[in-house]
Design an enzyme around this catalytic site. Structure first.
Site, PDB file in Angstrom:
ATOM      1  N   GLY A  24      34.353  35.338  29.872  1.00 34.56           N
ATOM      2  CA  GLY A  24      34.292  34.580  31.111  1.00 34.56           C
ATOM      3  C   GLY A  24      34.255  35.502  32.318  1.00 34.56           C
ATOM      4  O   GLY A  24      34.586  36.684  32.239  1.00 34.56           O
ATOM      5  N   CYS A  25      33.856  34.950  33.459  1.00 35.69           N
ATOM      6  CA  CYS A  25      33.679  35.766  34.664  1.00 35.69           C
ATOM      7  C   CYS A  25      35.026  36.291  35.181  1.00 35.69           C
ATOM      8  O   CYS A  25      35.171  37.499  35.436  1.00 35.69           O
ATOM      9  CB  CYS A  25      32.948  34.980  35.735  1.00 35.69           C
ATOM     10  SG  CYS A  25      33.661  33.358  36.106  1.00 35.69           S
ATOM     11  N   TYR A  26      36.019  35.402  35.343  1.00 32.55           N
ATOM     12  CA  TYR A  26      37.333  35.872  35.777  1.00 32.55           C
ATOM     13  C   TYR A  26      37.931  36.839  34.752  1.00 32.55           C
ATOM     14  O   TYR A  26      38.553  37.844  35.107  1.00 32.55           O
ATOM     15  CB  TYR A  26      38.293  34.694  35.961  1.00 32.55           C
ATOM     16  CG  TYR A  26      38.093  33.878  37.204  1.00 32.55           C
ATOM     17  CD1 TYR A  26      38.096  34.463  38.469  1.00 32.55           C
ATOM     18  CD2 TYR A  26      37.920  32.497  37.114  1.00 32.55           C
ATOM     19  CE1 TYR A  26      37.923  33.696  39.611  1.00 32.55           C
ATOM     20  CE2 TYR A  26      37.762  31.724  38.257  1.00 32.55           C
ATOM     21  CZ  TYR A  26      37.755  32.325  39.502  1.00 32.55           C
ATOM     22  OH  TYR A  26      37.599  31.566  40.635  1.00 32.55           O
ATOM     23  N   ALA A  27      37.755  36.517  33.479  1.00 34.97           N
ATOM     24  CA  ALA A  27      38.309  37.362  32.429  1.00 34.97           C
ATOM     25  C   ALA A  27      37.710  38.760  32.469  1.00 34.97           C
ATOM     26  O   ALA A  27      38.411  39.760  32.281  1.00 34.97           O
ATOM     27  CB  ALA A  27      38.084  36.719  31.062  1.00 34.97           C
TER      28      ALA A  27
END
Length: 351
Positions: free
Chosen positions: A152-155
């Protein structure tokens, strides 16, 4: 030598469009299949996505058909919403094709996924485990694999910021790591939603999914794996910026021992010396979102506050590039034995 035939399913969403933008300039492959879930009949891709109107070298955009996808592709990117993407990814992979899934469907164990996403997991006991595609951290594990779950992007931004600490003894073992993350609106996808209207988002800035964002267990899972601390936890707060794309992560980590900036900088430099995409900034220089827009890069800055015994880490990425499509292409390069930087940009498009 025949070029690998590449398909993109979910070709009209933000991540799908970014994928095609990157793949159309890649020198070693051929795009042979473009599909969308909510499409009744085929049409030219440039008619549907006007940015490609003058680029005539793409196949027609089609309603998704599994048999046609299998017939036309050697490797398929799935860029569909969670709850749909993973099921199709597994079907295509079971048919013998290489697959990169950009959704959250294959990132977590079944029970954890269902708890945090509120959806039925597509995984069964018989399913092949998807390799987690954090390509700047574990390139060797991704090479020659056939099923990749794209982070994921935040991850991605959070893990690239925090993972080098897992190889040290600098952090208090029982502490909660605080991650403050801000993203542009494209991270929410293309489906029309009232809170993403220009009138609502312009001149506005606010937190969302407080305490329940689905990237929380994804980040914790990887940090626990690398640190060998099964109880390591983060406090993730996500916020929506009034911009289309880009992520800024600010992390606050309590230290159990002192360390100089020079020594900490060396730890991070050593962690990422094999990738051209992660840049550790010099002392006193801070990352800016505009520096990474349009590039598959991550800029990280460090600050040791000796007064409070806190480590502050700041990182920026483009959520559609390093946070989605760019990293997916980087994973493809590794899967197919190509240099990881092939077809990807190191240069941001700002201003």
């Amino acid at each position: 030598m025949n070029q690998p035939r590449i398909g993109v399913v979910g070709a009209t969403g933000y991540a799908g469009v970014e994928l095609i933008r990157i793949l159309s300039r890649h020198p070693l492959l051929k795009i042979t299949y473009l599909a969308a879930q909510k499409l009744e009949q085929s049409e030219t891709y440039g008619h549907k996505i006007s940015a490609f109107r003058q680029f005539g070298e793409l196949p027609a955009l089609e309603p998704f058909d599994l048999e046609r996808c299998l017939d036309l592709c050697d490797l398929v990117f799935l860029a569909l919403p969670s709850g749909i993407s993973g099921r199709l990814a597994l079907q295509i992979h079971h048919a013998g094709k290489k697959v990169i899934d950009l959704s959250g469907d294959l990132r977590l164990p079944k029970e954890v996924y269902e708890s945090w996403y509120g959806l039925a997991s597509p995984l069964t006991q018989k399913d092949t485990h998807a390799v987690y595609g954090l390509s700047d951290w574990q390139a060797e594990q991704i090479a020659n694999q056939s099923l990749i779950s794209n982070p994921g992007c935040y991850a991605t931004a959070a893990l690239l910021s925090l993972l080098p600490l897992c190889q040290t003894k600098l952090v208090e073992s029982q502490s909660v790591w605080v991650v403050d993350a801000k993203s542009g609106s494209t991270g929410a996808g293309k489906s029309p939603q009232p809170h993403l209207l220009l009138s609502e988002l312009s001149n506005n800035f606010y937190p969302y999914r407080v305490g329940c964002h689905q990237h929380t267990p994804e980040i914790e899972q990887k940090l626990q794996e690398e640190s060998k601390q099964a109880d390591l936890q983060i406090q993730l707060t996500t916020q929506l910026l009034p911009i289309p794309r880009g992520i800024l992560v600010s992390a606050y980590i309590p230290l159990c021992s002192t360390i100089s900036f020079t020594d900490l900088y060396e730890i991070y430099q050593n962690a990422y010396h094999d990738t051209p995409f992660v840049s550790i900034l010099p002392c006193g220089e801070w990352p800016q979102i505009q520096s990474v827009l349009g590039a598959n890069t991550c800029h990280i800055a460090l600050h040791v506050d000796n007064r409070t015994q806190m480590l502050q880490i700041f990182a920026v990425i483009d959520n559609l590039q390093k946070g989605a499509a760019g990293q997916a292409v980087q994973n493809m390069n590794l899967m197919l034995g190509w240099p990881m930087e092939t077809g990807l940009s190191l240069i941001g498009s700002a201003p």
